[in-house]
Design a protein around this motif. Structure first.
Motif, PDB file in Angstrom:
ATOM      1  N   GLU A  87       7.293   4.416 -13.725  1.00 20.21           N
ATOM      2  CA  GLU A  87       7.527   3.768 -12.421  1.00 20.21           C
ATOM      3  C   GLU A  87       6.988   2.351 -12.505  1.00 20.21           C
ATOM      4  N   ARG A  88       7.867   1.372 -12.401  1.00 20.98           N
ATOM      5  CA  ARG A  88       7.438  -0.020 -12.574  1.00 20.98           C
ATOM      6  C   ARG A  88       7.588  -0.849 -11.296  1.00 20.98           C
ATOM      7  N   ARG A 132       3.188   5.658  -6.194  1.00 23.33           N
ATOM      8  CA  ARG A 132       4.249   5.527  -7.195  1.00 23.33           C
ATOM      9  C   ARG A 132       3.741   4.869  -8.472  1.00 23.33           C
ATOM     10  N   LEU A 133       2.694   4.050  -8.382  1.00 26.18           N
ATOM     11  CA  LEU A 133       2.138   3.388  -9.569  1.00 26.18           C
ATOM     12  C   LEU A 133       1.620   4.379 -10.598  1.00 26.18           C
ATOM     13  N   GLN A 193       0.825  -1.209   0.000  1.00 24.77           N
ATOM     14  CA  GLN A 193       0.000   0.000   0.000  1.00 24.77           C
ATOM     15  C   GLN A 193       0.859   1.259   0.000  1.00 24.77           C
ATOM     16  N   ALA A 194       1.997   1.220   0.655  1.00 27.22           N
ATOM     17  CA  ALA A 194       2.883   2.387   0.729  1.00 27.22           C
ATOM     18  C   ALA A 194       3.402   2.806  -0.646  1.00 27.22           C
ATOM     19  N   LEU A 208      -1.065   3.394 -16.119  1.00 27.65           N
ATOM     20  CA  LEU A 208      -1.841   4.009 -15.040  1.00 27.65           C
ATOM     21  C   LEU A 208      -1.652   5.518 -15.011  1.00 27.65           C
ATOM     22  N   ALA A 209      -0.450   6.007 -15.328  1.00 27.54           N
ATOM     23  CA  ALA A 209      -0.202   7.448 -15.350  1.00 27.54           C
ATOM     24  C   ALA A 209      -1.056   8.120 -16.430  1.00 27.54           C
ATOM     25  N   VAL A 210      -1.095   7.536 -17.619  1.00 29.51           N
ATOM     26  CA  VAL A 210      -1.888   8.085 -18.714  1.00 29.51           C
ATOM     27  C   VAL A 210      -3.377   7.975 -18.398  1.00 29.51           C
ATOM     28  N   SER A 211      -3.792   6.857 -17.855  1.00 25.40           N
ATOM     29  CA  SER A 211      -5.206   6.663 -17.517  1.00 25.40           C
ATOM     30  C   SER A 211      -5.672   7.671 -16.479  1.00 25.40           C
TER      31      SER A 211
END
Length: 69
Positions: A13-14, A7-8, A2-3, A29-32
Motif C-alpha cells: 500500500e503506497r 493503510r500504511l 489520518q484516515a 512499515l508492514a514488515v516492521s
C-alpha cells in the motif's frame, strides 16, 4: 491524512506514491510492524496532514539469561 494511517501498514500500500516516481514497494512499515508484534511489541503511527507524522515502536525489555563479563 489520518484516515489513511491504517493503510500504511498493509503490504504494498503506497497511498498514491505508485505513480509519482517514488521508489519503494510499500513493504517497510508492514514488515516492521510484523516484526515488532512477533517480539511482543507494536508499531503505530499518527499524522497531521501538512505537518508530519510520528511513528512509535514499542518493544518489551529483554531479560538477561546468562552472566556477561
Amino acid at each position: 491524512a489520518q484516515a489513511n494511517m491504517d493503510r500504511l501498514f498493509k503490504p504494498f500500500e503506497r497511498l498514491g506514491s505508485a505513480n509519482d516516481g517514488t521508489e519503494g514497494t510499500g513493504l517497510g512499515l508492514a514488515v516492521s510492524r510484523s516484526l515488532a508484534e512477533s517480539m511482543g511489541g507494536g508499531l503505530d503511527g499518527e499524522s497531521e496532514e501538512g505537518v508530519g507524522s510520528t511513528f512509535t515502536l514499542r518493544l518489551k525489555l529483554g531479560q538477561q539469561t546468562e552472566e556477561r563479563p
